[in-house]
Design a protein around this motif. Structure first.
Motif, PDB file in Angstrom:
ATOM      1  N   ARG A 236       0.698  -1.248   0.242  1.00 20.56           N
ATOM      2  CA  ARG A 236      -0.156  -0.056  -0.072  1.00 20.56           C
ATOM      3  C   ARG A 236       0.675   1.321  -0.094  1.00 20.56           C
ATOM      4  O   ARG A 236       1.634   1.419   1.114  1.00 20.56           O
ATOM      5  N   ALA A 241       0.925   5.255  -7.233  1.00 19.85           N
ATOM      6  CA  ALA A 241       0.690   3.900  -7.180  1.00 19.85           C
ATOM      7  C   ALA A 241       0.847   3.544  -8.889  1.00 19.85           C
ATOM      8  O   ALA A 241       1.177   2.315  -9.159  1.00 19.85           O
ATOM      9  N   ARG A 259      -3.600  -3.389  -9.824  1.00 20.85           N
ATOM     10  CA  ARG A 259      -3.891  -2.197  -8.854  1.00 20.85           C
ATOM     11  C   ARG A 259      -5.138  -1.763  -8.551  1.00 20.85           C
ATOM     12  O   ARG A 259      -6.129  -1.929  -9.330  1.00 20.85           O
ATOM     13  N   CYS A 262      -4.296   2.673  -4.409  1.00 21.49           N
ATOM     14  CA  CYS A 262      -3.052   2.706  -4.162  1.00 21.49           C
ATOM     15  C   CYS A 262      -2.447   1.301  -3.345  1.00 21.49           C
ATOM     16  O   CYS A 262      -1.466   1.196  -2.744  1.00 21.49           O
ATOM     17  N   ARG A 263      -3.351   0.489  -3.680  1.00 28.88           N
ATOM     18  CA  ARG A 263      -2.900  -1.054  -3.408  1.00 28.88           C
ATOM     19  C   ARG A 263      -2.460  -1.769  -4.411  1.00 28.88           C
ATOM     20  O   ARG A 263      -3.034  -1.895  -5.420  1.00 28.88           O
ATOM     21  N   TYR A 287       9.121   6.133  -3.600  1.00 28.29           N
ATOM     22  CA  TYR A 287       7.768   5.601  -3.395  1.00 28.29           C
ATOM     23  C   TYR A 287       7.365   5.631  -1.981  1.00 28.29           C
ATOM     24  O   TYR A 287       8.328   5.126  -1.059  1.00 28.29           O
TER      25      TYR A 287
END
Length: 312
Positions: A236, A241, A259, A262-263, A287
């Motif tokens: 996460r 992302a 995806r 944002c996971r 990131y």
């Protein structure tokens, strides 16, 4: 004295053209629990019956506490307790009489027999049902009684064929505790089961068998490491992302990336060190990693990967 209390050497058992057990070798150290895993018809019960001296191998040999099942079956029986997947009961005897019969069959007499009866009733939790007829017992209590029968002569080795079959969750938990306690007392235990999560929790080592062939042996962690090199990672991020997904997809050890906001969820080929290096690489790229969840392959996952569902 050898540390291996069970030793199987190139065991074969043929029934006509059917190779029920085909060149199996493994060993179990003293005081360890070995989980025997395989689909129905894989050869588990046949090889366990050979260990229990209820059948003879076509080729090869097996040793229980140092004695050959082929050449010294009487000595093996004195050192081994066998709990089959189903067992006969007698309508007109109670639990105490049932256990006493088998104690006498093993030659226990006098004070020694009385002490073993008392200990087995206490250990298996059947003391309160000592005078109850065997025919009136529940499935769980019958399994306890059968375990007590296998323990009555204080064997060094226990062979348990599907002991948890048909038990409710509490009875399975109680059985698992008893098995671990017996191992802690120094007994060597070989147990088969279809409930793989329980085997993973109680066993020191496991063996996976299919169509008479032993496909894998070792600790659960070792087999997971060798046979299931992929794990699922969920990362996460706080932002970027989509960009991170593109970077990850370009790496060799990563596949099946999905995806969800944002996971990022993907298959990762690598051990704990490689996973740490991957996270460090992502942080080094700027990131903002908020969470990493790693799902290692379970024993059930490994079983499905190693076997093909073949029967004989």
């Amino acid at each position: 004295m050898s540390r291996d209390c069970i030793e199987v050497r190139r065991l074969h058992r043929f029934f006509g053209k059917t190779k029920a057990v085909n060149d199996i070798s493994f060993s179990v150290s003293r005081g360890h629990v070995f989980g025997y895993i395989g689909p129905n018809g894989a050869g588990k019960t046949t090889s366990m019956r050979i260990l229990a001296t209820l059948d003879l191998p076509s080729y090869g040999d097996a040793f229980v506490d140092g004695f050959s099942v082929v050449n010294d079956p009487e000595l093996v029986r004195r050192r081994l307790g066998f709990m089959p997947d189903s067992f006969g009961t007698y309508r007109d005897v109670n639990c105490s009489e049932y256990l006493d019969f088998f104690a006498r069959a093993y030659g226990l007499v006098g004070r020694e027999r009385n002490q073993r009866l008392k200990w087995v009733l206490d250990f298996t939790g059947t003391k309160g049902m000592a005078e109850k007829p065997v025919r009136g017992l529940s499935k769980g209590m019958k399994q306890r009684l059968c375990l007590g029968r296998a323990l009555i002569h204080d064997p060094a080795v226990m062979i348990l064929d599907e002991p948890a079959a048909g038990l409710d969750p509490r009875a399975r938990i109680d059985l698992r505790k008893m098995i671990r306690e017996l191992a802690d007392r120094g007994k060597t235990i070989l147990i088969s089961s279809h409930i793989l999560t329980e085997l993973a929790e109680m066993c020191d080592t496991v063996g996976i068998i299919e169509q008479g062939h032993l496909l894998a042996t070792g600790s659960v962690e070792q087999i997971q490491r060798e046979r299931a090199k992929h794990r699922e990672l969920v990362v996460r991020l706080l932002d970027r992302a989509e960009e991170a997904a593109a970077d990850l997809t370009a790496r060799d050890a990563i596949g099946g990336l999905h995806r969800d906001g944002c996971r990022l969820r993907f298959e990762f080929e690598g051990d704990d060190v490689a996973q740490t290096e991957l996270v460090a690489w992502m942080v080094g790229k700027g990131y903002r990693v908020a969470e990493v969840i790693s799902h290692k392959k379970s024993l059930e996952d490994v079983f499905m990967q190693v076997t093909e569902g073949l029967v004989q």
